[in-house]
Design an enzyme around this catalytic site. Structure first.
Site, PDB file in Angstrom:
ATOM      1  N   GLU A 290       0.967  -1.169  -0.135  1.00 20.79           N
ATOM      2  CA  GLU A 290       0.012  -0.067   0.078  1.00 20.79           C
ATOM      3  C   GLU A 290       0.988   1.369  -0.016  1.00 20.79           C
ATOM      4  O   GLU A 290       1.982   1.351   0.731  1.00 20.79           O
ATOM      5  CB  GLU A 290      -0.968  -0.059   1.175  1.00 20.79           C
TER       6      GLU A 290
ATOM      7  N   CYS B  67      -1.861   6.755   9.813  1.00 19.54           N
ATOM      8  CA  CYS B  67      -0.574   6.080  10.264  1.00 19.54           C
ATOM      9  C   CYS B  67      -0.914   4.922  11.119  1.00 19.54           C
ATOM     10  O   CYS B  67      -1.667   4.911  11.848  1.00 19.54           O
ATOM     11  CB  CYS B  67       0.049   7.240  11.183  1.00 19.54           C
TER      12      CYS B  67
ATOM     13  N   CYS C 221       6.414  -6.976   7.810  1.00 17.61           N
ATOM     14  CA  CYS C 221       7.237  -6.188   8.824  1.00 17.61           C
ATOM     15  C   CYS C 221       7.526  -7.212   9.791  1.00 17.61           C
ATOM     16  O   CYS C 221       6.716  -8.193   9.962  1.00 17.61           O
ATOM     17  CB  CYS C 221       6.559  -5.102   9.198  1.00 17.61           C
TER      18      CYS C 221
ATOM     19  N   CYS D 209       0.302  -1.168  15.657  1.00 14.76           N
ATOM     20  CA  CYS D 209       0.469  -1.050  14.287  1.00 14.76           C
ATOM     21  C   CYS D 209      -0.071  -2.038  13.457  1.00 14.76           C
ATOM     22  O   CYS D 209       0.313  -3.197  13.674  1.00 14.76           O
ATOM     23  CB  CYS D 209       2.215  -0.918  13.651  1.00 14.76           C
TER      24      CYS D 209
ATOM     25  N   CYS E  19       5.281  -4.278  16.242  1.00 16.59           N
ATOM     26  CA  CYS E  19       5.005  -3.214  17.035  1.00 16.59           C
ATOM     27  C   CYS E  19       3.267  -3.293  17.153  1.00 16.59           C
ATOM     28  O   CYS E  19       2.532  -3.387  16.321  1.00 16.59           O
ATOM     29  CB  CYS E  19       5.149  -1.724  16.351  1.00 16.59           C
TER      30      CYS E  19
ATOM     31  N   CYS F 283       3.480   8.652   1.211  1.00 17.60           N
ATOM     32  CA  CYS F 283       3.893   7.759   2.237  1.00 17.60           C
ATOM     33  C   CYS F 283       4.324   6.339   1.333  1.00 17.60           C
ATOM     34  O   CYS F 283       3.328   5.502   0.753  1.00 17.60           O
ATOM     35  CB  CYS F 283       3.001   7.394   3.194  1.00 17.60           C
TER      36      CYS F 283
END
Length: 402
Positions: free
Chosen positions: A126, A382, A146, A153, A150, A139
């Site tokens: 994305e 975010c 990942c 997230c 976290c 962005c």
């Protein structure tokens, strides 16, 4: 304060993947993302005379990054035999738009698919465009999935698949500029800044940890910042890291872009939960790396990102500790209201609490803008990015082949 033991039970596994070089991929090359030297190599391989290679390289660079063309046949000042030989050898690019979503606030999110590399599958990432009055920020993702997990997230809930190549990173920028009508001779196709470019800033804050794909990110940003092409100032490129301490110095020394630190806590005990890489590189080491960042000055400040989690990290004592933690570092603090996603274990801090937190930071002399949530209705804000790509084991691939 939230129960820390409960948060630890919800947090990621203890094991932290230190490197993901094994997840680099090799596949068919493409023109977009290639360095000048790589373009010269492709030209030499198709038999372009040595005396013409510099000229042809400059022509290709102009068509790719000033005009934004998608088809070699439109490169009218390149000899037809050269165009045909290049087309037979490699594509201009490889991104396919799977989906475009447009938020009520004008934010755009694109799901882009890249073809399979080696024994892998096609992957999706994305990319988000955020229009404002004075700038347009893109962005960009650096990985598919990942490794860092976290807990606040959404991307962290997606298993790591692989690194993106330099070409796939650059192509996100080129795709966005084409889609927005941001190349020479094109008409604007969307809301953007009042003046200037539609894409005026790039932030490496999409899917993935950029410093676990350093070489490809470095190569991609060299293309993006080249003055004869996309020509984006390094002061308008920001790389955000969760704290891969050994590589932070290289960002300043070798890339020269602005640095953002995904901080989110002022105590190791809490940051170990929110940002598990902290168990490997604790806060004291991270702050030392920030103080020694090459080129650090009041004109090139570090941005500390701090997501506001209700009852977790938003107390006024946390605000005062944050000020002490970064004292002496030219910095600003971006306070980010938590953007929820399905199954998220946190809530956003109350607005009054965010304002009181910001007031303490401001009175200490640090700019602390509260980031206005953008694109929440399309999960483009975010911490909300995630694709459906999944890592597939060799056993699963064999089963599919039967």
């Amino acid at each position: 304060m939230a129960n820390l033991a409960l948060l630890k039970r919800r947090s990621a596994p203890e094991a932290i993947t230190p490197e993901v070089r094994a997840l680099d991929v090799e596949g068919e090359p493409q023109l977009i993302g290639a360095s000048r030297a790589e373009l010269a190599g492709h030209l030499a391989a198709i038999g372009v005379p040595p005396g013409q290679i510099a000229m042809r390289t400059a022509q290709l660079w102009h068509w790719l990054y000033v005009r934004g063309v998608e088809d070699l046949s439109t490169m009218t000042n390149v000899a037809a035999p050269v165009r045909q030989a290049l087309a037979d050898r490699l594509p201009v690019g490889s991104a396919e738009m799977v989906e475009e979503q447009i938020s009520s606030d004008g934010t755009r999110k694109w799901l882009l698919r890249f073809p399979a590399k080696g024994a892998g599958r096609p992957v999706e990432v994305e990319t988000v465009y955020i229009p404002e009055e004075t700038r347009g920020t893109l962005c960009v993702s650096s990985q598919v999935g990942c490794t860092l997990n976290c807990t606040f997230c959404h991307t962290g809930t997606q298993r790591m698949v692989r690194n993106l190549t330099a070409g796939e990173i650059v192509e996100q920028v080129v795709f966005a500029r084409r889609r927005l009508g941001d190349f020479v001779g094109a008409e604007r196709a969307a809301k953007g800044p009042v003046e200037g470019r539609m894409v005026s800033n790039v932030v490496l804050m999409g899917m993935g940890e950029p410093l676990y794909n350093f070489d490809n990110v470095k190569a991609a940003m060299a293309v993006v910042s080249d003055g004869d092409g996309l020509s984006l100032s390094k002061r308008r490129i920001t790389l955000s890291t969760s704290g891969v301490v050994p590589t932070i110095e290289r960002v300043g020394a070798e890339m020269g872009v602005l640095l953002a630190i995904s901080l989110h806590a002022v105590r190791d005990e809490l940051r170990d939960v929110l940002v598990p890489i902290n168990r490997k590189y604790p806060i004291a080491q991270l702050m030392d790396a920030c103080r020694n960042y090459p080129g650090l000055s009041n004109a090139r400040r570090i941005t500390f990102e701090y997501v506001m989690l209700k009852g977790v990290n938003d107390s006024l004592a946390d605000a005062r500790a944050l000020v002490e933690l970064i004292r002496g570092i030219p910095a600003k603090i971006n306070l980010i209201p938590f953007n929820s996603w399905p199954g998220a274990p946190y809530e956003c801090s109350d607005w009054d609490q965010i304002e009181a937190f910001a007031d303490i930071v401001n009175r200490a002399g640090y700019a602390s803008p509260v980031r206005t949530p953008r694109g929440q209705d399309i999960l483009a804000a975010c911490g909300q990015l995630k694709s459906a790509s999944q890592k597939v084991s060799a056993r699963e691939r064999r089963a599919e082949a039967v």
